[in-house]
Design an enzyme around this catalytic site. Structure first.
Site, PDB file in Angstrom:
ATOM      1  N   GLY A 159      32.622 -11.576  22.278  1.00 54.17           N
ATOM      2  CA  GLY A 159      33.094 -12.886  21.854  1.00 54.17           C
ATOM      3  C   GLY A 159      32.329 -13.301  20.615  1.00 54.17           C
ATOM      4  O   GLY A 159      31.186 -12.875  20.417  1.00 54.17           O
ATOM      5  N   GLN A 183      29.101 -18.949  14.231  1.00 53.23           N
ATOM      6  CA  GLN A 183      28.165 -17.819  14.187  1.00 53.23           C
ATOM      7  C   GLN A 183      28.253 -17.025  12.898  1.00 53.23           C
ATOM      8  O   GLN A 183      27.352 -16.249  12.586  1.00 53.23           O
ATOM      9  CB  GLN A 183      28.409 -16.895  15.373  1.00 53.23           C
ATOM     10  N   CYS A 191      23.348 -13.275  23.620  1.00 52.14           N
ATOM     11  CA  CYS A 191      24.008 -13.958  22.509  1.00 52.14           C
ATOM     12  C   CYS A 191      23.746 -13.182  21.227  1.00 52.14           C
ATOM     13  O   CYS A 191      22.600 -12.859  20.936  1.00 52.14           O
ATOM     14  CB  CYS A 191      23.462 -15.384  22.395  1.00 52.14           C
ATOM     15  N   LEU A 192      24.795 -12.901  20.465  1.00 58.09           N
ATOM     16  CA  LEU A 192      24.608 -12.159  19.208  1.00 58.09           C
ATOM     17  C   LEU A 192      23.740 -12.934  18.225  1.00 58.09           C
ATOM     18  O   LEU A 192      23.139 -12.340  17.330  1.00 58.09           O
ATOM     19  CB  LEU A 192      25.961 -11.837  18.562  1.00 58.09           C
ATOM     20  N   HIS A 197      30.393 -19.873  26.991  1.00 57.05           N
ATOM     21  CA  HIS A 197      29.383 -19.551  25.979  1.00 57.05           C
ATOM     22  C   HIS A 197      29.910 -19.852  24.570  1.00 57.05           C
ATOM     23  O   HIS A 197      29.235 -20.480  23.754  1.00 57.05           O
ATOM     24  CB  HIS A 197      28.991 -18.071  26.128  1.00 57.05           C
ATOM     25  N   GLU A 198      31.154 -19.417  24.310  1.00 60.59           N
ATOM     26  CA  GLU A 198      31.740 -19.642  22.972  1.00 60.59           C
ATOM     27  C   GLU A 198      32.037 -21.127  22.751  1.00 60.59           C
ATOM     28  O   GLU A 198      31.837 -21.651  21.658  1.00 60.59           O
ATOM     29  CB  GLU A 198      33.026 -18.823  22.797  1.00 60.59           C
ATOM     30  N   HIS A 230      29.057 -22.808  21.547  1.00 60.44           N
ATOM     31  CA  HIS A 230      28.784 -22.571  20.116  1.00 60.44           C
ATOM     32  C   HIS A 230      29.553 -23.548  19.232  1.00 60.44           C
ATOM     33  O   HIS A 230      29.084 -23.923  18.160  1.00 60.44           O
ATOM     34  CB  HIS A 230      29.186 -21.148  19.715  1.00 60.44           C
TER      35      HIS A 230
END
Ligand code: ZN
Length: 174
Positions: free
Chosen positions: A45, A50, A87-88, A129-130, A133
């Protein structure tokens, strides 16, 4: 050219993204670009902030099904589910976190179709999670004070080390 993934400390990750008013070709191209960045990472995702774009959309790969969700909202949530989340934008850190197990999601797709669906477990976790963000919320903000203290220290340690090889077969939520 692939865009760089912003990491913890970048103020763009703490800002709320703007609601999208129109789905146009530019947005479609942005989503395509985001998918490339997500797969290169690799992640399952990726939210627009991001890569530094303050718009409410994210791309995903839900068990091989790829898509984009625009202006998502979580209308209902229930249950609890523990998952070791990553998390990236916080590379290398994985923390067992509790979040709702099932959610009811509302949003739009890239064709402008309204969406409403239920998600659970990993799929629900990815969306939550997204969604965070898009509102400037990171994993650290969802942790208990003790968890946060430990996770920040662990992340600081990771930053001091040379990049470790990626753990195999580990799912990473972007
Ligand atoms: Zn993330």
């Amino acid at each position: 050219m692939a865009r760089e993934i912003r990491t913890f400390g970048d103020p763009v990750l703490k800002a709320a993204a703007a609601e999208i008013k129109d789905v146009d070709d530019k947005l479609v191209r942005l989503a395509e670009e985001m998918l490339v960045v997500m797969y290169e990472a690799p992640g399952i995702g990726l939210a627009a902030p991001q890569i530094g774009v303050q718009k409410q959309l994210f791309v995903y790969d839900n068990d091989g099904v790829t898509g984009t969700i625009i202006n998502p909202s979580i209308k209902e949530s229930s249950g609890e589910w523990v998952y070791e989340e990553g998390c990236l934008s916080i590379p290398g850190l994985y923390v067992e976190m509790v979040r709702p197990k099932q959610i009811l999601v509302h949003g739009w797709d890239l064709d402008g179709n309204e969406l409403e669906f239920e998600a659970d477990e990993l799929w629900a976790r990815l969306i939550q999670h997204e969604f965070d963000h898009l509102h400037g919320v990171l994993m650290f903000d969802r942790m208990t004070p003790d968890q946060r203290k430990e996770a920040l220290a662990e992340y600081a340690r990771l930053q001091e080390q040379p990049a470790a090889p990626a753990k195999p077969r580990r799912l990473r939520l972007k």
